[in-house]
Design an enzyme around this catalytic site. Sequence first.
Site, short mmCIF file in Angstrom:
data_model
loop_
_atom_site.label_atom_id
_atom_site.label_comp_id
_atom_site.label_asym_id
_atom_site.label_seq_id
_atom_site.Cartn_x
_atom_site.Cartn_y
_atom_site.Cartn_z
N ARG A 3 40.48 35.93 50.79
CA ARG A 3 41.63 35.10 51.17
C ARG A 3 42.17 35.54 52.53
O ARG A 3 42.62 34.73 53.31
CB ARG A 3 42.75 35.21 50.12
N LYS A 29 39.08 43.28 36.47
CA LYS A 29 38.84 42.02 35.78
C LYS A 29 37.35 41.87 35.46
O LYS A 29 36.52 42.61 36.01
CB LYS A 29 39.34 40.85 36.63
N HIS A 79 36.29 28.17 35.09
CA HIS A 79 37.10 27.22 35.83
C HIS A 79 36.89 25.81 35.30
O HIS A 79 37.77 24.96 35.42
CB HIS A 79 36.74 27.24 37.32
N ASP A 107 43.96 35.48 33.78
CA ASP A 107 43.29 34.71 34.81
C ASP A 107 44.07 33.41 34.99
O ASP A 107 45.01 33.12 34.22
CB ASP A 107 41.83 34.44 34.40
#
Length: 513
Positions: free
Chosen positions: A84, A176, A189, A261
């Site tokens: 990011r 994670k 997702h 998440d």
Amino acid sequence: MTTLVRGSSDTLTRDALAVLQPGFIGTTAPEWLLRHIGEGLSSVGLFGRNIVSPGQLAALTAQLRAERADVLVAIDEEGGDVTRLEVRTGSSFPGNYALGMVDDTGLTRDVARELGRRLAECGVDLNWAPSADINSNPINPVIGVRSFGSDTALAARHTVAYVEGLQAAGVAACTKHFPGHGDTNVDSHHALPRIDVDLETLHARELVPFRAAIAAGSKAVMSAHILLPALDPNRPATLSPQILTGLLREELGYQGLIVTDGMEMNAIASTYGIERGSVLAIAAGADAICVGGGLADEETVLRLRDALVTAVRDGELPEERLADAAARVRALADWTRRARGAASEPGAASQEGTAPGTDIGLVAARRAVKVTAGERRYERITSAPYVAAFTPVANIAVGDETPWGLAPELAAMLPGTTTDTYDGSTETSALVANVLGMAADRRIVAVVRDVHRHPWMADALDSLIAARPDTVVVEMGVDEAEPRGALHIATHGAARVCGRAAAEVITGKGAGA
């Protein structure tokens, strides 16, 4: 039904806000977000859309902390393919798979520390990383190069090194995706993955890196939206008291922050809805609700806040459980404030390889490159080549806004380099004919990503090599397929520095040649 004493309504609302980790749109904080921080919101999640430059990011986090000094600022910065901070350019750090390939825990620790230093310098103090998932299923569509590898012990020792490096810089690690997302063939997702392994396998494989991370002091753990019938046949891990409380808290003895998440991921949102899912997650033992990758507005915050408050008032969620979750969020915020101060003391970041401006990421990327020569003698490319990028659909975690490949790096060394992108929508013979036509008499560099998972890519590559045996192949995903081409270069990730390292090998220029 829980009885609320006079004056506790404000406390209840503040606690409900405290457990949320929402996102927002823009590069400055909107008024609604600042207002809710003042009302008790204790965390904010940042994504690529919020970041333009280190200076802008530092100004943004300062704006958030001007409203509340102890607000947690979280980010999903794994390095490698998932970045990011450098979403528009590609990462300066290789990802986990490359670090696992090198298998030098000191290097992993240095890379994580330098990444943490850059995050802390910008005011970010919680990183949703590292991924401790074991890549036991090579066709996994969402983990892949985000994992340190398929070897359990290797994944465990590098998870520990990463946690130690990141937290030495004053940034809390969030290991994670508990209890392990590696053995899936579905991306959570999009849908709910199911892992049919027995308890013995789970304890001997998936849980080992998490045990190690807990022992190393990982300040946070992120749950996975996966169904493990051996542990809970009815609910995914994020919503399961057996997994979050029974296994993680009680059996493994973890006392840090449990973060979910993203709740808008379809594994939860399409089955339970984000409001119901958030209530069930906190009731199951989660302490913080991650949301905002897709839903990033005030309405989402209000919906989740009100759902939690209503669940307490209706007796569905014990008030004590919500209060405990909020207290854990605030405790982590206290740790990050202290850790930031300690990490900024003179000499705290003076270890070799972690000084400002270091090229530790490029050093690591160079060490991760694996070169396999073909049957014919390789002749180094000395003039501008044609780069054919065989591009699969990017998974949501990586995103399609982050560039990958090595054409820009090659062009910097060999001006005139050109490139085109190819996908599986074109029939193989037509695709190869197009590549050959565009290349003409220039050398060809074929760049692939997870060729073992994409039959169209493998077919096109084989046909191209048959027509042009001098083709150089660069695999920037999981190196599972047999090497092919005049020269095969496996970078073990698609970060910008991985492209640079491959370009150095191809041209013979630079320290990695």
